[in-house]
Design a protein around this motif. Sequence first.
Motif, PDB file in Angstrom:
ATOM      1  N   ARG A  54       0.833  -1.200   0.000  1.00 16.08           N
ATOM      2  CA  ARG A  54       0.000   0.000   0.000  1.00 16.08           C
ATOM      3  C   ARG A  54       0.867   1.249   0.000  1.00 16.08           C
ATOM      4  NH1 ARG A  54      -4.811  -1.041  -1.514  1.00 16.08           N
ATOM      5  NH2 ARG A  54      -5.683   0.711  -0.338  1.00 16.08           N
ATOM      6  N   GLY A  55       0.364   2.329  -0.590  1.00 23.41           N
ATOM      7  CA  GLY A  55       1.025   3.622  -0.509  1.00 23.41           C
ATOM      8  C   GLY A  55       0.779   4.265   0.845  1.00 23.41           C
ATOM      9  N   VAL A  56       1.540   5.295   1.154  1.00 19.84           N
ATOM     10  CA  VAL A  56       1.435   5.900   2.484  1.00 19.84           C
ATOM     11  C   VAL A  56       0.081   6.574   2.704  1.00 19.84           C
ATOM     12  CG1 VAL A  56       3.911   6.228   2.741  1.00 19.84           C
ATOM     13  CG2 VAL A  56       2.548   8.020   1.672  1.00 19.84           C
ATOM     14  N   ASN A  57      -0.634   6.900   1.643  1.00 19.84           N
ATOM     15  CA  ASN A  57      -1.949   7.512   1.782  1.00 19.84           C
ATOM     16  C   ASN A  57      -3.085   6.510   1.561  1.00 19.84           C
ATOM     17  OD1 ASN A  57      -1.034  10.219   2.298  1.00 19.84           O
ATOM     18  ND2 ASN A  57      -0.468  10.344   0.142  1.00 19.84           N
ATOM     19  N   ASP A  58      -2.765   5.225   1.579  1.00 22.49           N
ATOM     20  CA  ASP A  58      -3.769   4.187   1.304  1.00 22.49           C
ATOM     21  C   ASP A  58      -3.923   3.225   2.468  1.00 22.49           C
ATOM     22  OD1 ASP A  58      -3.956   5.253  -1.297  1.00 22.49           O
ATOM     23  OD2 ASP A  58      -2.237   4.051  -1.940  1.00 22.49           O
ATOM     24  N   CYS A  59      -3.707   3.712   3.686  1.00 19.93           N
ATOM     25  CA  CYS A  59      -3.666   2.814   4.842  1.00 19.93           C
ATOM     26  C   CYS A  59      -4.644   3.232   5.938  1.00 19.93           C
ATOM     27  CB  CYS A  59      -2.249   2.754   5.416  1.00 19.93           C
ATOM     28  SG  CYS A  59      -1.031   2.122   4.256  1.00 19.93           S
ATOM     29  N   ARG A  60      -5.750   3.797   5.535  1.00 24.22           N
ATOM     30  CA  ARG A  60      -6.727   4.246   6.515  1.00 24.22           C
ATOM     31  C   ARG A  60      -7.700   3.130   6.863  1.00 24.22           C
ATOM     32  NH1 ARG A  60      -7.766   9.592   6.657  1.00 24.22           N
ATOM     33  NH2 ARG A  60      -8.873   9.070   8.574  1.00 24.22           N
ATOM     34  N   GLY A  61      -8.130   3.123   8.118  1.00 23.07           N
ATOM     35  CA  GLY A  61      -9.139   2.185   8.570  1.00 23.07           C
ATOM     36  C   GLY A  61     -10.112   2.879   9.499  1.00 23.07           C
ATOM     37  N   TRP A  62     -11.368   2.382   9.512  1.00 21.40           N
ATOM     38  CA  TRP A  62     -12.409   2.967  10.349  1.00 21.40           C
ATOM     39  C   TRP A  62     -13.214   1.861  11.019  1.00 21.40           C
ATOM     40  CZ3 TRP A  62     -11.442   4.226   5.317  1.00 21.40           C
ATOM     41  CH2 TRP A  62     -10.979   5.536   5.062  1.00 21.40           C
ATOM     42  N   MET A  63     -13.679   2.127  12.214  1.00 21.86           N
ATOM     43  CA  MET A  63     -14.602   1.247  12.913  1.00 21.86           C
ATOM     44  C   MET A  63     -15.847   2.020  13.281  1.00 21.86           C
ATOM     45  SD  MET A  63     -14.475  -0.257  16.782  1.00 21.86           S
ATOM     46  CE  MET A  63     -15.236   1.272  17.374  1.00 21.86           C
ATOM     47  N   LEU A  64     -17.013   1.452  13.011  1.00 27.24           N
ATOM     48  CA  LEU A  64     -18.283   1.959  13.490  1.00 27.24           C
ATOM     49  C   LEU A  64     -18.933   0.864  14.323  1.00 27.24           C
ATOM     50  CD1 LEU A  64     -17.694   3.730  10.876  1.00 27.24           C
ATOM     51  CD2 LEU A  64     -20.169   4.079  10.770  1.00 27.24           C
ATOM     52  N   PHE A  65     -19.343   1.206  15.539  1.00 30.85           N
ATOM     53  CA  PHE A  65     -19.957   0.226  16.425  1.00 30.85           C
ATOM     54  C   PHE A  65     -21.228   0.836  16.995  1.00 30.85           C
ATOM     55  CE2 PHE A  65     -20.109  -1.622  20.868  1.00 30.85           C
ATOM     56  CZ  PHE A  65     -20.656  -2.833  20.469  1.00 30.85           C
ATOM     57  N   ASP A  66     -22.350   0.120  16.822  1.00 29.31           N
ATOM     58  CA  ASP A  66     -23.641   0.666  17.253  1.00 29.31           C
ATOM     59  C   ASP A  66     -24.171   0.021  18.530  1.00 29.31           C
ATOM     60  OD1 ASP A  66     -24.545  -1.839  16.501  1.00 29.31           O
ATOM     61  OD2 ASP A  66     -25.851  -1.119  14.884  1.00 29.31           O
ATOM     62  N   GLY A  67     -23.337  -0.718  19.223  1.00 22.96           N
ATOM     63  CA  GLY A  67     -23.760  -1.396  20.436  1.00 22.96           C
ATOM     64  C   GLY A  67     -23.997  -2.875  20.229  1.00 22.96           C
ATOM     65  N   ARG A  68     -24.206  -3.265  18.990  1.00 21.01           N
ATOM     66  CA  ARG A  68     -24.307  -4.680  18.648  1.00 21.01           C
ATOM     67  C   ARG A  68     -23.390  -5.024  17.482  1.00 21.01           C
ATOM     68  NH1 ARG A  68     -29.509  -8.419  16.619  1.00 21.01           N
ATOM     69  NH2 ARG A  68     -28.188 -10.213  16.013  1.00 21.01           N
ATOM     70  N   TRP A  69     -23.543  -4.317  16.382  1.00 24.62           N
ATOM     71  CA  TRP A  69     -22.797  -4.623  15.165  1.00 24.62           C
ATOM     72  C   TRP A  69     -21.557  -3.740  15.081  1.00 24.62           C
ATOM     73  CZ3 TRP A  69     -24.351  -8.771  12.476  1.00 24.62           C
ATOM     74  CH2 TRP A  69     -25.661  -9.204  12.641  1.00 24.62           C
TER      75      TRP A  69
END
Length: 521
Positions: free
Chosen positions: A428-443
């Motif tokens: 991956r390039g240095v600008n292609d390494c982002r990650g995100w988490m969304l948690f709604d209490g179950r999923w």
Amino acid sequence: MAEIRNILFIMADQLRWDYLSAYGHPGMPTPHLDRLAANGVRFNRAYAQSAICGPSRMSFYTGRYVTSHGSTWNQVPLNIGEWTLGDYLRPLGLRVALAGKTHMPADLEGMGRLGLDPESADGVLASQCGFEPYIRDDGLHPSQSVSPDLAYNRYLAVQGYDGDNPWHDWANSAEGEEGEILSGWYLRNAQFPARIRAEHSETPWMTDQALSFIREQGEAPWCLHLSYIKPHWPYMAPEPYFSMFGAEDVCPVNRAEEERSQAHPVMRAFMNHAEGRNFSKPGVREKVIPAYMALIKQLDDEIGRLMAELEEMGRLDDTLIVFTADHGDYLGDHWLGEKELFHDCSVRLPLIISGPGLAKGGVEDRLVEAIDLVPTFIDALGGEVPSHRLEGRSLLPLLKGNAPRQWRDVVISELDYSHRGARLELGRGVNDCRGWMLFDGRWKYVAFQGFEPQLFDLENDPDELEDLGRQSDHQERSRAFQARLFTWLTEGRNIRATLSDEAVEQRTDSWLKKGVVFGEW
């Protein structure tokens, strides 16, 4: 909340939320933190904005998401233009100081552009994340680069510990059979006690610094960020704490063979890091985790000493006390070591808050985030929360038992792994390494640039062992989370941070009143 005049903001480094008896650990007695929880509110579902020291702390200190403040990984400076806790609390009359770690490098380029001298009063505050550095000590000093002038090293020298770097040679190393130094930088040496006497180790020393600061204030209001650097590695514990725990006290590992054989590409790359490989070897956890538990036990004892001193000084009657961590530690769970990724053992936080006028013995299950603390502090002191800049929500209604009708329905955490070896393995390039988490209490939905998402159902799979992201019957749910992430990135953050909402309201369609005419016939 006139009773609250002071704020004691305590943070432990790399402390897992589930390694406290207040949160249900079966073999980790933490009676002093249990008592703090009994006198306040324990938050069951608090989450870091990033599960690594630097960006997590910058979100704690700014009240803003990582995408907003831009300090995406360790040693990425916080922009000189960002407001931090001290900027909000000093105008309310508090002295805002630090004893311990911030993990913030100064934005020297930005300071230079503005002609701000790092040695000036304002320059020091800008360099120290807005805190007055009563004692700044980030720990983590490799022997080849440490300065003997560091405060803790000076203290150790006075106590008679020799060497150019007693932090490493005594506090974070063991001693071999022939007197050789066994460095704590290597996991294998966690099975031996640190060379230092317990009373001279880092955690009690930092408690001493905090107590000295508080005594000096007299009746003047203050905010102290007491930021312990343990139980973060090196996992080296002094006696008698070292001998309190053994392999029999280590909880069974939480991992499944399918996690490794069918690993998500980013997970597999992190599993291949040294910490992942070594924590996955038989016997390693049984040697390292007892030392981790010993460091937590010492931390709990120091919290007890601190609370006893505060009670004697009468400070429990006018001080808001917050205990939390910047992130957790995998400790071999999910075939991983360290932190950074989005399993609960890494990104979920312990959070206990007590103070005068607040609920006692409360347990709060609503979703809260690290960014909620800055608005909580302002609110508790009677200040006006600048909602156009801060992205968290004040927890004061929850602390007083006044449940709001509406609360957030999702927490968000982020990661930039461009500095890690995983990036090279994945190409991956240095600008292609982002990650995100969304948690709604179950999923829990996890998305990484360039890869398929992950999805976990924590109601039916609380250990997060089964990734449902690839299953066809969950694609619609994943797409809904993807849309939610897009909405948050485009609408859910405070980009216009330099002008209040009220000012925008006043300016709306006001040009003609100011004599500015355009478009008229």
